[in-house]
Design a protein around this motif. Structure first.
Motif, PDB file in Angstrom:
ATOM      1  N   GLU A   1       0.828  -1.199   0.000  1.00  0.00           N
ATOM      2  CA  GLU A   1       0.000   0.000   0.000  1.00  0.00           C
ATOM      3  C   GLU A   1       0.869   1.257   0.000  1.00  0.00           C
ATOM      4  O   GLU A   1       1.976   1.267   0.542  1.00  0.00           O
ATOM      5  N   ALA A   2       0.351   2.324  -0.597  1.00  0.00           N
ATOM      6  CA  ALA A   2       1.083   3.584  -0.682  1.00  0.00           C
ATOM      7  C   ALA A   2       0.104   4.715  -0.940  1.00  0.00           C
ATOM      8  O   ALA A   2      -1.035   4.494  -1.374  1.00  0.00           O
ATOM      9  N   VAL A   3       0.560   5.941  -0.665  1.00  0.00           N
ATOM     10  CA  VAL A   3      -0.176   7.138  -1.062  1.00  0.00           C
ATOM     11  C   VAL A   3       0.653   7.854  -2.115  1.00  0.00           C
ATOM     12  O   VAL A   3       1.848   8.099  -1.914  1.00  0.00           O
ATOM     13  N   VAL A   4       0.043   8.179  -3.233  1.00  0.00           N
ATOM     14  CA  VAL A   4       0.714   8.996  -4.243  1.00  0.00           C
ATOM     15  C   VAL A   4      -0.067  10.299  -4.386  1.00  0.00           C
ATOM     16  O   VAL A   4      -1.294  10.323  -4.235  1.00  0.00           O
ATOM     17  N   PHE A   5       0.656  11.377  -4.639  1.00  0.00           N
ATOM     18  CA  PHE A   5       0.008  12.675  -4.821  1.00  0.00           C
ATOM     19  C   PHE A   5       0.895  13.533  -5.701  1.00  0.00           C
ATOM     20  O   PHE A   5       2.077  13.255  -5.901  1.00  0.00           O
ATOM     21  N   GLU A   6       0.313  14.600  -6.238  1.00  0.00           N
ATOM     22  CA  GLU A   6       1.013  15.412  -7.233  1.00  0.00           C
ATOM     23  C   GLU A   6       1.377  16.773  -6.669  1.00  0.00           C
ATOM     24  O   GLU A   6       0.548  17.462  -6.075  1.00  0.00           O
ATOM     25  N   GLY A   7       2.647  17.169  -6.854  1.00  0.00           N
ATOM     26  CA  GLY A   7       3.111  18.495  -6.510  1.00  0.00           C
ATOM     27  C   GLY A   7       3.492  19.261  -7.762  1.00  0.00           C
ATOM     28  O   GLY A   7       3.369  18.742  -8.879  1.00  0.00           O
ATOM     29  N   PRO A   8       3.992  20.467  -7.624  1.00  0.00           N
ATOM     30  CA  PRO A   8       4.377  21.271  -8.785  1.00  0.00           C
ATOM     31  C   PRO A   8       5.452  20.614  -9.654  1.00  0.00           C
ATOM     32  O   PRO A   8       5.511  20.871 -10.858  1.00  0.00           O
ATOM     33  N   GLU A   9       6.300  19.770  -9.036  1.00  0.00           N
ATOM     34  CA  GLU A   9       7.364  19.116  -9.800  1.00  0.00           C
ATOM     35  C   GLU A   9       6.942  17.770 -10.382  1.00  0.00           C
ATOM     36  O   GLU A   9       7.695  17.164 -11.143  1.00  0.00           O
ATOM     37  N   GLY A  10       5.753  17.277 -10.004  1.00  0.00           N
ATOM     38  CA  GLY A  10       5.290  15.991 -10.512  1.00  0.00           C
ATOM     39  C   GLY A  10       4.771  15.107  -9.385  1.00  0.00           C
ATOM     40  O   GLY A  10       4.655  15.527  -8.230  1.00  0.00           O
TER      41      GLY A  10
ATOM     42  N   TRP B   1       9.578   9.896   5.895  1.00  0.00           N
ATOM     43  CA  TRP B   1       9.170   9.487   4.555  1.00  0.00           C
ATOM     44  C   TRP B   1       8.295  10.567   3.910  1.00  0.00           C
ATOM     45  O   TRP B   1       8.398  10.816   2.702  1.00  0.00           O
ATOM     46  N   LEU B   2       7.453  11.208   4.703  1.00  0.00           N
ATOM     47  CA  LEU B   2       6.610  12.271   4.157  1.00  0.00           C
ATOM     48  C   LEU B   2       7.450  13.480   3.758  1.00  0.00           C
ATOM     49  O   LEU B   2       7.183  14.114   2.730  1.00  0.00           O
ATOM     50  N   ALA B   3       8.469  13.781   4.547  1.00  0.00           N
ATOM     51  CA  ALA B   3       9.369  14.881   4.180  1.00  0.00           C
ATOM     52  C   ALA B   3      10.004  14.618   2.817  1.00  0.00           C
ATOM     53  O   ALA B   3      10.133  15.525   1.983  1.00  0.00           O
ATOM     54  N   ALA B   4      10.400  13.373   2.581  1.00  0.00           N
ATOM     55  CA  ALA B   4      10.990  13.006   1.290  1.00  0.00           C
ATOM     56  C   ALA B   4       9.976  13.169   0.167  1.00  0.00           C
ATOM     57  O   ALA B   4      10.301  13.679  -0.917  1.00  0.00           O
ATOM     58  N   ALA B   5       8.745  12.734   0.431  1.00  0.00           N
ATOM     59  CA  ALA B   5       7.708  12.832  -0.594  1.00  0.00           C
ATOM     60  C   ALA B   5       7.426  14.280  -0.957  1.00  0.00           C
ATOM     61  O   ALA B   5       7.281  14.627  -2.139  1.00  0.00           O
ATOM     62  N   ILE B   6       7.344  15.128   0.047  1.00  0.00           N
ATOM     63  CA  ILE B   6       7.076  16.547  -0.218  1.00  0.00           C
ATOM     64  C   ILE B   6       8.247  17.184  -0.965  1.00  0.00           C
ATOM     65  O   ILE B   6       8.048  17.957  -1.914  1.00  0.00           O
ATOM     66  N   GLU B   7       9.457  16.862  -0.561  1.00  0.00           N
ATOM     67  CA  GLU B   7      10.613  17.404  -1.288  1.00  0.00           C
ATOM     68  C   GLU B   7      10.559  17.021  -2.760  1.00  0.00           C
ATOM     69  O   GLU B   7      10.760  17.870  -3.649  1.00  0.00           O
ATOM     70  N   PHE B   8      10.258  15.762  -3.039  1.00  0.00           N
ATOM     71  CA  PHE B   8      10.267  15.283  -4.430  1.00  0.00           C
ATOM     72  C   PHE B   8       9.132  15.910  -5.242  1.00  0.00           C
ATOM     73  O   PHE B   8       9.282  16.131  -6.447  1.00  0.00           O
ATOM     74  N   GLY B   9       8.024  16.206  -4.589  1.00  0.00           N
ATOM     75  CA  GLY B   9       6.898  16.791  -5.310  1.00  0.00           C
ATOM     76  C   GLY B   9       6.943  18.289  -5.458  1.00  0.00           C
ATOM     77  O   GLY B   9       6.368  18.842  -6.395  1.00  0.00           O
ATOM     78  N   TRP B  10       7.663  18.966  -4.533  1.00  0.00           N
ATOM     79  CA  TRP B  10       7.612  20.429  -4.498  1.00  0.00           C
ATOM     80  C   TRP B  10       8.945  21.114  -4.798  1.00  0.00           C
ATOM     81  O   TRP B  10       8.996  22.327  -4.909  1.00  0.00           O
TER      82      TRP B  10
END
Length: 333
Positions: A32-41, A59-68
């Protein structure tokens, strides 16, 4: 820490997915996972279910960095990857390896709960036979042995010409002791959990307890944090996945692409373990490599792997709790 995007922006596109595995892995049949879209993808938040919120917040910090935030400039356009062989019976090895096109390296899971050393020997023997003498075979115990068990296992498996042994023991002191005991065998020790689950990810390097590091973008807080750890540790690194969807694998690829040196094949071919993914064309190895790219799901592909309603609620509540922990960190400065 950089300012966070509003939680509403994170949740606006968030989708909770459940990907079926071809073979049981880490004791689960569905990831299971959560995917979401930021300005970078698109980006991914997928700490394992048993992890507490403070660990999952990283892990959420990493996700936000990668998306924003933009990723560091790549220094390579493709990344060679290894096949991953779960703790299956030896007779199943060929079928697992067939899912990995052209991979010259195989990582074999060992020290599985409920199994014995003879099972590991049979599995690694089957992998070596399938890979041939030129193939590279590494094993991963996920900290499942004590020092004596690890020494015995490495001796039993050494005949298969191991590239390295990943996290044979759980503690840094045990790794250092084992490294001393088996030094004459010239089989390197790699540290994974001693980096990604440690309060001090550099301790294993300072203790001389490992020859290389296995690094994962999400557990270490993002691509930039992982790059900084590798630079400070001064050890070779292997970039691996945490059984990510293709979106999460994109984050790992960004990390592997930005490393100045990449001497080992990376554990980023794990989309081959799934029977479905969040994108129509999963990031599967071709000729043993992945092109550095960013996976972009569609509504249709996400609909196909949407998690049950109760699990969607569980994950979104977890994400919100972790967000509040990150928000507290930002407030504290």
């Amino acid at each position: 820490m950089s300012p966070l995007p509003p939680l509403a922006d994170v949740l606006a596109t968030a989708r909770v997915v459940a990907l079926p595995l071809a073979t049981r892995f880490r004791g689960i049949r569905t990831r299971e996972a959560v995917v979401f879209e930021g300005p970078e993808g698109w980006t991914e938040f997928s700490p394992f279910a048993e992890y507490g919120d403070p660990e999952a917040a990283t892990w959420l910090a990493a996700a936000i960095e990668f998306g924003w935030h933009p990723t560091p400039p790549p220094v390579r356009a493709s990344v060679a990857v290894n096949a991953t062989v779960p703790a299956v019976a030896a007779a199943e090895v060929d079928a697992v390896l067939a899912r990995y096109d052209g991979c010259r390296t195989a990582k074999v899971k060992v020290a599985e709960a409920g199994q014995v050393l003879a099972d590991d020997v049979a599995r690694v023997r089957a992998v070596r036979a399938a890979m041939g003498p030129e193939g590279r075979v590494r094993i991963d115990a996920n900290g499942g042995w004590n020092v004596d068990e690890a020494e015995r296992a490495v001796h039993a498996l050494a005949e298969f010409d191991l590239e390295y042994v990943e996290q044979p023991c759980g503690e840094v002191e045990e790794l250092a002791q084992l490294r001393e005991r088996i030094g004459y065998l010239d089989i390197p020790i790699a540290a994974d959990e001693s980096v990604r689950k440690a309060d001090d990810p550099l301790r294993v390097a300072r203790a001389g307890a490992a020859d290389l590091l296995v690094i994962k973008a999400q557990p270490l807080g993002g691509v930039r944090a992982a790059l900084a750890i590798v630079a400070e540790a001064g050890l070779p690194a292997v970039v691996s996945s945490a059984l990510d969807t293709s979106v999460g694998l994109s984050m790992g690829l960004a990390l592997a692409a930005a490393l100045p040196d990449l001497d080992y094949d990376c554990g980023l071919g794990t989309a081959a373990l799934f029977t479905a993914d969040v994108v129509g064309a999963p990031l599967l190895p071709v000729g043993g490599s992945l092109s550095v790219s960013r996976a972009t799901p569609t509504t249709a592909t996400l609909d196909r792997v949407e998690a049950p309603t109760d699990r969607c609620g569980w994950w979104l509540q977890r994400l919100a709790r972790c967000y509040r922990l990150l928000e507290d960190d930002v407030t504290r400065g």
